[in-house]
Each structure stands twice: as C-alpha cells, then as structure tokens.
Design a protein around this motif. Structure first.
Motif, mmCIF file in Angstrom:
data_model
loop_
_atom_site.group_PDB
_atom_site.id
_atom_site.type_symbol
_atom_site.label_atom_id
_atom_site.label_comp_id
_atom_site.label_asym_id
_atom_site.label_seq_id
_atom_site.Cartn_x
_atom_site.Cartn_y
_atom_site.Cartn_z
ATOM 1 N N VAL A 15 26.804 -19.533 -38.608
ATOM 2 C CA VAL A 15 25.838 -19.048 -37.624
ATOM 3 C C VAL A 15 26.065 -17.556 -37.429
ATOM 4 C CG1 VAL A 15 27.340 -19.629 -35.669
ATOM 5 C CG2 VAL A 15 24.887 -19.397 -35.303
ATOM 6 N N ALA A 16 24.974 -16.793 -37.356
ATOM 7 C CA ALA A 16 25.061 -15.346 -37.136
ATOM 8 C C ALA A 16 23.906 -14.915 -36.250
ATOM 9 C CB ALA A 16 25.017 -14.593 -38.461
ATOM 10 N N CYS A 17 24.173 -13.930 -35.393
ATOM 11 C CA CYS A 17 23.137 -13.430 -34.494
ATOM 12 C C CYS A 17 23.197 -11.910 -34.469
ATOM 13 C CB CYS A 17 23.327 -13.986 -33.088
ATOM 14 S SG CYS A 17 24.897 -13.507 -32.314
ATOM 15 N N ASN A 18 22.145 -11.295 -33.935
ATOM 16 C CA ASN A 18 22.174 -9.852 -33.711
ATOM 17 C C ASN A 18 21.577 -9.540 -32.350
ATOM 18 O OD1 ASN A 18 19.370 -9.901 -34.005
ATOM 19 N ND2 ASN A 18 19.400 -9.032 -36.070
ATOM 20 N N ASP A 19 21.467 -8.259 -32.042
ATOM 21 C CA ASP A 19 21.015 -7.861 -30.712
ATOM 22 C C ASP A 19 19.498 -7.820 -30.591
ATOM 23 O OD1 ASP A 19 23.671 -7.602 -29.933
ATOM 24 O OD2 ASP A 19 23.770 -5.552 -30.700
ATOM 25 N N GLU A 246 25.513 -8.602 -28.241
ATOM 26 C CA GLU A 246 25.809 -7.631 -27.185
ATOM 27 C C GLU A 246 25.389 -8.122 -25.801
ATOM 28 O OE1 GLU A 246 27.342 -4.728 -27.258
ATOM 29 O OE2 GLU A 246 27.749 -4.667 -29.407
ATOM 30 N N LYS A 247 24.492 -9.091 -25.762
ATOM 31 C CA LYS A 247 24.029 -9.623 -24.488
ATOM 32 C C LYS A 247 24.989 -10.659 -23.914
ATOM 33 C CE LYS A 247 19.230 -9.074 -26.059
ATOM 34 N NZ LYS A 247 17.973 -9.796 -26.378
ATOM 35 N N SER A 264 26.802 -18.730 -22.661
ATOM 36 C CA SER A 264 26.902 -17.344 -22.189
ATOM 37 C C SER A 264 28.345 -17.041 -21.868
ATOM 38 C CB SER A 264 26.052 -17.142 -20.917
ATOM 39 O OG SER A 264 24.674 -17.316 -21.193
ATOM 40 N N LEU A 265 28.773 -15.811 -22.201
ATOM 41 C CA LEU A 265 30.124 -15.407 -21.863
ATOM 42 C C LEU A 265 30.309 -15.354 -20.362
ATOM 43 C CD1 LEU A 265 30.950 -12.490 -24.352
ATOM 44 C CD2 LEU A 265 31.710 -14.877 -24.455
#
Length: 267
Positions: A15-19, A246-247, A264-265
């Motif tokens: 799994v990979a995500c971006n901003d 980054e979110k 969510s962090l």
C-alpha cells in the motif's frame, strides 16, 4: 474491500499513498494494483492496473510525480509505472559496482525521489538517483538476523528493521555504515516486517504476527503500541505494509483480512 467493479481484494501486501489523496494497493493475491483517491473519509475509484510485467506486488511506493513503483514478489524486480499505470520499465540499478547482482526485498522512495533498494543477495542498501542510476551503497552490519524492510526518515537517515532480532538499525545521511538504533524489542512485538516514519521522524513498526503497530521515537525509544490482532474492523490479521501521508492518514494492508484499513495518527 473491493475494486470499482465489486471484485474483492485478496491478501493485499502493498500500500502506498501521497499528499494528493492518491492510494495505490498491491492486491497481491490477484496479481494486480488498484488505484483509489481518498475524498474525506471515503475511498473512491479502485480501478485495476494489471500488466504482464508485474505479478504478486508485495511492496508499493509513489514518488512526487505520482509514478508507481511496485516490487514483484515472484520475479524479485521493481517495476516502474506512470501515474496512470502504464509500464515504464524496470529499476535495474544502472552502474552498480561488483557484485552487480542484487535481489530486492523492499524498495523506498525519499522526498527527492531517490530510490533505495534493500538488497538481500549482496547484503547492502543500494541508493539510486531518480532515474535509477547508482549513487551509493551501504553494507549491512556484521551481525544481524534478517532485514525485512527499510525506511528513510525526514533527515535522510536510512533505517533497517531486523525481523529475527526484533531490532532497528540506522545509518545517518552521510554515513557509510549501520549501527543499532534499538536493543531487542521482543518484549513489545513478535515479528516486525515493515518500517515507516512520519513527517516528524517518529518510527512505526508493523508487527505481522502480533497484529499491531509499535511506535518508536527518533532515537529508538519505545513510545507505545497500537491496535490488536483480530478480524473485526479496526483489528489486524497478519498486516503487511503501512503508509503515512502528510495529513496523518495511515493506510495498512491488512493481508489476513483481505482489506485495506485507514486510521489517523494520534496527536
């Protein structure tokens, strides 16, 4: 759980995500990638990316251009695709000094689009420029069990996780060697197979067998453990890769439950 046609995800490992709210899943059991966008708290899309050059995607990364890098777990090659999913070529590590042969166990992309390969054949980390040309190598430390993954923190330090010894090793940006960052973390986890960092440099270890996430400070200090093993939503069953944007949105490939979970962090 599903692609855009209602087909089920099967044992996803990557799994990979971006901003830009793009999410790419390595739908490992179905030999394909799936591309989504996150709108609010809902995933949209799920279009299939299935090409003959890629099967069994076990690790996925995105660079700043949205290009997709996927590690083929059967052929042990890293495939490079356009943001839309068209094949661009293989990451062949052009100009690697002897021994030129390598077998990647994992791949990471840093903020400058440099490519890092965890080479378990020649016991080293290979660092390539964005075009895939050799820049540097860092040999594994003399004593280790088995390195299952690597990460690059915001300062450019390279991190390795040893799943056998349950330890993290670190090499600073300009260093040519790894040193232990932690002692054995066995009292906190069972079998760490994936390592990630957030924008603050906090380290996250995916405990595959224990179904949880162990959190470490930049100095390797233990900060806590989150999540538990199980089948209900919010629980993990043999999780694989984890990705953070980054979110503060966290995406985990929940392999044993054949799904991707979003968290969510904690602030």
């Amino acid at each position: 759980y599903f692609d855009d046609r209602g087909g089920g995800i099967k044992q996803p490992e990557g799994v990979a995500c971006n901003d830009k709210s793009v999410l790419v899943i390595g739908d490992t059991g179905n030999d394909r990638l799936l591309r989504y966008t996150l709108e609010g708290k809902n995933l949209k899309g799920g279009s299939e990316i299935k090409i003959p050059q890629l099967s069994n995607p076990i690790r996925v990364q995105l660079n700043s251009k949205g290009e997709i890098f996927a590690l083929d777990g059967k052929r042990r090659r890293v495939v490079r695709l356009t943001p839309e999913g068209a094949f661009k070529g293989y990451v062949d590590a052009e100009g690697v000094p002897a021994p030129s042969a390598f077998i990647p166990r994992s791949v990471k992309i840093d903020a400058n689009n440099n490519i890092y390969l965890l080479d378990i054949f020649s016991a080293r980390v290979l660092i390539l420029n964005p075009e895939g040309k050799y820049q540097k190598q860092i040999p594994f430390p003399q004593e280790y069990g088995f390195f299952s993954d690597l990460a690059v923190d915001p300062k450019g330090s390279v991190l390795l996780v040893d799943c056998v010894k349950a330890m993290v090793f670190s090499a600073a940006k300009d260093s040519n060697s790894f040193a232990p960052l932690t002692r054995s973390l066995r009292e906190y986890l069972d079998f760490p197979t994936n390592i990630s960092t957030d924008s603050r440099g906090i380290i996250y270890l995916v405990d595959e067998n224990g179904g949880g996430i162990v959190i470490l400070g930049q100095d390797g200090s233990y900060l806590g453990r989150q999540l538990s093993a199980g089948w209900n939503e919010g629980l993990l069953n043999f999780p694989s890769q984890m990705s953070i944007n980054e979110k503060g949105e966290v995406f985990i490939a929940d392999r044993g439950n054949s799904r991707i979970q979003i968290f969510s962090l904690m602030k």
